[in-house]
Design an enzyme around this catalytic site. Structure first.
Site, PDB file in Angstrom:
ATOM      1  N   CYS A 393      36.375  37.592  38.929  1.00 46.08           N
ATOM      2  CA  CYS A 393      35.657  36.486  39.553  1.00 46.08           C
ATOM      3  C   CYS A 393      34.173  36.504  39.157  1.00 46.08           C
ATOM      4  O   CYS A 393      33.850  36.119  38.049  1.00 46.08           O
ATOM      5  CB  CYS A 393      35.881  36.488  41.064  1.00 46.08           C
ATOM      6  SG  CYS A 393      35.691  34.836  41.763  1.00 46.08           S
ATOM      7  N   HIS A 524      41.602  36.416  41.339  1.00 46.51           N
ATOM      8  CA  HIS A 524      41.637  37.797  41.852  1.00 46.51           C
ATOM      9  C   HIS A 524      43.038  38.389  41.692  1.00 46.51           C
ATOM     10  O   HIS A 524      43.855  38.309  42.607  1.00 46.51           O
ATOM     11  CB  HIS A 524      41.265  37.807  43.336  1.00 46.51           C
ATOM     12  CG  HIS A 524      39.835  37.470  43.592  1.00 46.51           C
ATOM     13  ND1 HIS A 524      38.869  38.438  43.741  1.00 46.51           N
ATOM     14  CD2 HIS A 524      39.206  36.280  43.709  1.00 46.51           C
ATOM     15  CE1 HIS A 524      37.697  37.861  43.937  1.00 46.51           C
ATOM     16  NE2 HIS A 524      37.882  36.541  43.933  1.00 46.51           N
ATOM     17  N   GLU A 526      43.965  41.317  41.879  1.00 46.47           N
ATOM     18  CA  GLU A 526      44.219  42.466  42.765  1.00 46.47           C
ATOM     19  C   GLU A 526      45.105  42.100  43.965  1.00 46.47           C
ATOM     20  O   GLU A 526      45.799  42.952  44.508  1.00 46.47           O
ATOM     21  CB  GLU A 526      42.909  43.092  43.256  1.00 46.47           C
ATOM     22  CG  GLU A 526      42.037  42.252  44.206  1.00 46.47           C
ATOM     23  CD  GLU A 526      41.058  41.334  43.478  1.00 46.47           C
ATOM     24  OE1 GLU A 526      41.311  40.977  42.315  1.00 46.47           O
ATOM     25  OE2 GLU A 526      40.041  40.962  44.103  1.00 46.47           O
TER      26      GLU A 526
HETATM   27  N1  GLN Z   1      30.066  33.844  43.720  1.00 45.88           N
HETATM   28  C1  GLN Z   1      31.014  33.397  42.764  1.00 45.88           C
HETATM   29  C2  GLN Z   1      31.574  32.032  43.121  1.00 45.88           C
HETATM   30  O1  GLN Z   1      31.535  31.637  44.275  1.00 45.88           O
HETATM   31  C3  GLN Z   1      32.130  34.380  42.585  1.00 45.88           C
HETATM   32  C4  GLN Z   1      32.988  34.540  43.796  1.00 45.88           C
HETATM   33  C5  GLN Z   1      33.775  35.798  43.781  1.00 45.88           C
HETATM   34  O2  GLN Z   1      33.492  36.729  43.038  1.00 45.88           O
HETATM   35  N2  GLN Z   1      34.775  35.898  44.632  1.00 45.88           N
HETATM   36  O3  GLN Z   1      32.079  31.338  42.285  1.00 45.88           O
END
Ligand code: GLN
Length: 552
Positions: A393, A524, A526
């Protein structure tokens, strides 16, 4: 209140202190009953007023676990999914805030038909409705419900009241287990049962008699203490289950099994075993292997949600830790994770050469601008020194920024989240998200949950998955700015996963001809990793790390 089909409800509550392992106990009980052939689901009730866990700082509350259907929940939900090997939904999670919110909405819609809406019974009825609808959705015969907090607190009293009311209506179908702590004060040298006696008494005063006492302690409980607890807490000694500290949480179901907890619960619920199924054998083999692996693969995790006061807490990244472990165990290795605080890699004197000692570097998700320059330095070092890099992310977005700055030469490349005034916003706000931020609509409004990605043939991602299309869970507001995609790809970074319409970049990677493993995912992965089914991308990353470890 809708009445569910005949089904069994197991409530797990905590006694004496928080952090006694209620989540893992709930998951383990679920796994045991599942391995006896029953369809099981698990639920978490959090006493907070927050509607979901998405607005809480991870250093305070731990990881925000995202369900497939896009709910931002407690990290225990991740444990349930991993132990049960299933995906849960938003119906499996509730908070005080969520329950009150729907009662109030119903009241405004005249759903209570002119009645006086009261804390009791209407709040417990709402909770029971939610439990039954989660069971219906999961087609579950047994539900294990973890009540957050510790017995005796004001916060969770309504949930205990719910459990009591459910028991009155369904005496043989409801069972209570209290997970309690037995300290052994070092100066006294004897394991003490009194705090647990008090916890059980507090539970009694809420009208609930536990059926089982799961006794957490440094070492196993002896017969004397089992008898004492039984006598003073109104249970038979066989219902006191010893839960000593273990090195690996995967041994906990097996430990319970040694005490025949699964069979005892079935007997108490008037159910019969349907015979131990194959999953149990698989789980046992996994737990044994997890205990046996010794040879380490060293992964540095660069993040900023570690520090709480004088303590370092890695709970914020629980699913990532688990995902790395599963992939390492499957490849005969023990994952050694080292927590690296992002801000220490900022400035000219950043100890970047320390990174050489790692087999792989991982940058997890995150928010805001703190520590970002440090992370960018780490990513650059990993890219230039060919250290396997996996960004999740924010870790993917930052890899794109690093590439734009140092390969494309766009020195001020950044994300709108970090510096909205920059000329080169290679990461920008997603369509629709701008309004959310402007209107202060910040709860549950990110791009959340499962979305598909189409994979490019022959890339690391496509080969790892062995598929052309995947579905993964998301939690973000920002994305790779479409205006820069061609420019970035022309300089060698490959977007190997895209949304089906091709507009949203889901995976970025470097070809293996230039770097052994440099990959980031907007999603994600995970959250989809399971002990018995490690995640392919984590496995590919760990494999690259093991290869580096061998060649050092
Ligand atoms: N801050 C980034 C976004 O909102 C990444 C979010 C995250 O890593 N879950 O796109």
């Amino acid at each position: 209140m809708t009445k569910g089909k005949t089904r069994k409800y197991i409530f797990v509550v905590g006694g004496v202190i928080s952090g006694v392992g209620k989540g893992v106990t709930t998951s383990s009980i679920g796994l045991l009953l599942q391995s006896h052939g029953y369809r099981v689901t698990a639920m978490k009730i959090d006493p907070y007023v927050n509607v979901d866990a998405g607005t809480m700082n991870p250093t305070e509350h731990g990881e925000v676990f995202v369900t497939k259907d896009g709910d931002e929940t407690d990290q225990d939900m991740g444990n349930y999914e991993r132990f049960l090997g299933t995906s849960l939904s938003r119906d499996n999670y509730m908070t005080t805030g969520r329950v009150y919110q729907s009662v109030i909405q119903k009241e405004r819609a005249l759903a209570y038909k002119g009645k006086c809406v009261q804390v009791v019974p209407h709040i417990p009825y709402e909770v029971i409705d939610r439990i039954n609808s989660a069971c219906n959705k999961a087609n579950a015969e047994i539900v294990v419900i973890e009540v957050g907090g510790t017995v005796g607190e004001y916060e969770n009293i309504l949930f205990l009241e719910t459990a009591r009311m459910l028991k009155i209506k369904n005496p043989v179908d409801v069972l209570f287990a209290i997970v309690s702590y037995l300290p052994t004060p070092s100066k006294v040298g004897e394991m003490k049962t009194k705090p647990t006696q008090h916890a059980v008494r507090a539970l009694n005063s809420a009208g609930i008699q536990p059926d089982f006492i799961i006794a957490r302690s440094d070492v196993a409980l002896d017969a004397k203490r089992k008898e004492k607890l039984a006598l003073f807490c109104n249970v038979i000694p066989e219902s006191v289950i010893s839960a000593p500290d273990v090195d690996s949480i995967y041994d906990i179901p097996g430990n319970f099994e040694k005490d025949k907890l699964g069979e005892k619960i079935l007997k108490r619920l008037k159910l019969k075993t349907r015979g131990k199924n194959a999953k149990w054998k698989e789980w046992e083999a996994f737990a044994r292997k997890a205990d046996r692996v010794k040879d380490e693969v060293r992964i540095g995790v660069v993040g900023k949600y570690f520090d709480t006061g004088d303590f370092v807490l890695s709970d914020s990244y629980l699913s990532i830790i688990e995902a790395i472990k599963y992939s390492a165990i499957a490849q005969g290795k023990k994952a050694k994770l080292v927590w690296l605080t992002a801000s220490t890699f900022e400035g000219k004197k950043a100890p970047l050469t320390e990174l050489i000692g790692f087999d792989g570097i991982l940058v997890p998700g995150g928010f805001g601008s703190r520590g970002i320059e440090g992370i960018l330095n780490v990513i650059r070092f990993a890219r230039e020194h060919k250290i396997p890099y996996f960004g999740i992310c924010y870790g993917m977005q930052l890899a794109v920024i690093e590439y734009a700055r140092n390969v494309l030469g766009l020195k001020d490349a950044t994300s709108r989240e970090i510096d909205p005034k920059s000329k080169h916003l290679v990461i920008d706000i997603m369509e629709g998200q701008k309004e959310n931020i402007e209107k202060g609509n910040l709860g549950g409004s990110m791009r959340l949950g499962a979305y598909p990605a189409v994979l490019k043939k022959g890339t690391i991602a496509q080969k790892a998955y062995g598929a052309d299309k995947v579905i993964e869970r998301h939690r973000h507001r920002f994305e790779v700015n479409p205006e820069y995609i061609n420019m970035i790809e022309a300089e060698g970074l490959v977007f190997s996963g895209k949304s089906p319409n091709g507009t949203l970049m889901e995976i970025a990677e470097l070809p293996t001809s230039v770097h052994p493993f440099f990959l980031g995912t907007q999603f994600h992965p995970e959250f989809e990793a399971r002990p018995l089914a490690p995640h392919p991308i984590f496995s590919a990353f760990v494999k690259a790390a093991i290869t580096r470890g061998k060649s050092k």
